[in-house]
Design an enzyme around this catalytic site. Structure first.
Site, PDB file in Angstrom:
ATOM      1  N   GLU A   1      -3.388   7.547  -3.981  1.00 18.91           N
ATOM      2  CA  GLU A   1      -3.286   6.241  -3.382  1.00 18.91           C
ATOM      3  C   GLU A   1      -3.070   4.999  -4.552  1.00 18.91           C
ATOM      4  OE1 GLU A   1      -6.168   4.621   0.107  1.00 18.91           O
ATOM      5  OE2 GLU A   1      -6.857   4.061  -1.806  1.00 18.91           O
TER       6      GLU A   1
ATOM      7  N   TYR B   1       0.708  -1.216  -0.102  1.00 24.28           N
ATOM      8  CA  TYR B   1       0.218   0.095  -0.018  1.00 24.28           C
ATOM      9  C   TYR B   1       0.939   1.167   0.133  1.00 24.28           C
ATOM     10  CZ  TYR B   1      -3.124   3.586   1.488  1.00 24.28           C
ATOM     11  OH  TYR B   1      -3.862   4.935   1.632  1.00 24.28           O
TER      12      TYR B   1
END
Ligand code: GDP
Ligand code: MN
Length: 383
Positions: A195, A107
């Site tokens: 993101e 992530y």
């Protein structure tokens, strides 16, 4: 303003981030030829501006172009619903991308942290699942690095961050390069979020952005006109999207008393008074100054699109806005739409006498003060 995944990937690719090859379509035949061009091993991904598409059935892997095309045809026009977005969003386009062979999922994000008044980089070796879930179950697995507004990030900070985040050695260098690209892209495109989840490591150790989300600061949209077309369908809520299309400042709040006022301050006061009277505001809606009857009617329509609305609270102070204009608009709306909920109005100011006359004999209940009006609508709505 959120960008679609395909737009986000195009943007990041310009900064040197590796993204899977892919194309956008809404058409069966085109989907088939795109999937064939990409070699048949493809992932079909709904281009809707909400999280959790995977779980909602909006992301699927295929080894056959024909099957990918059939899935595309079935997905277009469908409403995808997720935990984050119970109202759901209609799929208008899909991205067909070559499938990334994923050995590990990480992530990565850059976002504004309002608490420390800095942009931060967030890194985690626990990719794939929602970051909120990681934050809850393994908060230690997330490394946060504040970005110095003057100096940016130094190499030693980045090296420490990827080591602290337990990113495997073979991916560390590439991840540092990717973070630098993300921070640059974030700055230059006035983003408030970038993101990458999952940030995928392939079996031959290549770091690829398998998914990407970019959100641009709305106040900077005038500098990014190329994304304006997306802006109307970028609101998550269908009613907010409709309001935005019609140029109305509307925010859905989840309660059941519809609220309309002129001027943000008066609307805020209305929210407070409804709360104080024991009610739950359904929305924020500012009619604006000098509102004409037609616009007022549109506002009433928008408020009543929310099926949870049990009562309508109108708070108008006529300055530039003439009370009789507002009264005409509300009456027109009530005549055209079958308004089943009680309506209470506190009207005051310019042309108030004319306004009161217009409302006489209608179903609108007048009130002398805001407090009285709030108490009245709460009583009637929850009766
Ligand atoms: P999201 O659910 O809206 O965040 O959509 P994602 O693009 O992140 O896809 C959801 C999940 O599908 C990911 O977490 C992956 O596990 C899987 N996925 C998506 N793209 C690929 C791909 O190219 N290869 C593989 N193996 N899995 C993928
Ligand atoms: Mn994702």
């Amino acid at each position: 303003m959120k960008l679609h995944e395909y737009q986000s990937k195009e943007l990041l690719q310009r900064y040197g981030v590796t993204v899977p090859r892919g194309e956008v379509t809404a058409d069966y035949t085109e989907a088939k030829s795109i999937a064939e061009r990409l070699g048949g091993n493809v992932v079909v991904k709904a281009q809707v501006l909400m999280g959790g598409r995977g779980k909602a059935g909006g992301v699927k892997l295929f080894e056959d172009a024909q099957e990918a095309a059939t899935f595309t045809r079935d997905l277009i026009g469908k409403r995808l619903v997720s935990i984050q977005n119970p109202a759901g969003m209609i799929v208008e386009k899909v991205l067909i991308a070559e499938t990334v062979d994923i050995a590990k999922e990480f992530y990565l994000s850059v976002l504004l942290d309002r608490n420390i008044q800095r942009d931060i980089v967030m890194i985690s070796a626990e990719g794939g699942m929602e970051i909120e879930e990681v934050a809850e179950k393994h908060p230690d697995a997330i490394v946060k690095v504040p970005v110095d507004p003057a100096w940016g990030l130094s190499d030693y900070e980045l090296r420490k961050a990827v080591v602290d985040a337990n990113i495997p050695k073979e991916a560390q260098g590439q991840m540092i390069t990717m973070i630098k690209a993300l921070v640059k892209a974030y700055r230059e495109s006035d983003a408030d979020l970038i993101e990458i989840n999952p940030c995928a490591l392939t079996p031959d150790n290549k770091l690829v952005a398998a998914d990407a989300k970019v959100s641009i600061d709305e106040n900077a949209m005038y500098r990014h006109k190329e994304y304006m077309a997306t802006s109307a369908d970028s609101a998550e809520d269908a009613i907010e999207a409709e309001a935005s299309k019609r140029g109305i400042a509307y925010v859905r709040l989840g309660g059941d008393i519809g609220i309309m006022g002129n001027g943000a301050g008066l609307v805020m006061q209305s929210l407070d008074e409804i709360n104080a009277a024991g009610g739950r505001p359904a929305n924020f809606l500012d009619v604006g100054g000098g509102a004409q009857a037609e616009r007022v009617k549109t506002c009433v329509e928008i408020i009543l699109m929310d099926p949870n609305v049990k009562g309508l609270f109108i708070n108008i102070f006529g300055g530039i806005t003439r009370v009789d204009e507002v009264a005409k608009g509300v009456l027109a709306a009530l005549n055209e739409i079958d308004v089943k909920v009680p309506v209470v109005a506190r009207i005051e100011g310019t042309a108030v006498e004319e306004g009161r006359k217009i409302l006489e004999g209608s179903k609108i209940i007048p009130a002398a003060t805001v407090q009285e009006a709030a108490a009245k609508i709460v009583e009637l709505a929850y009766a």
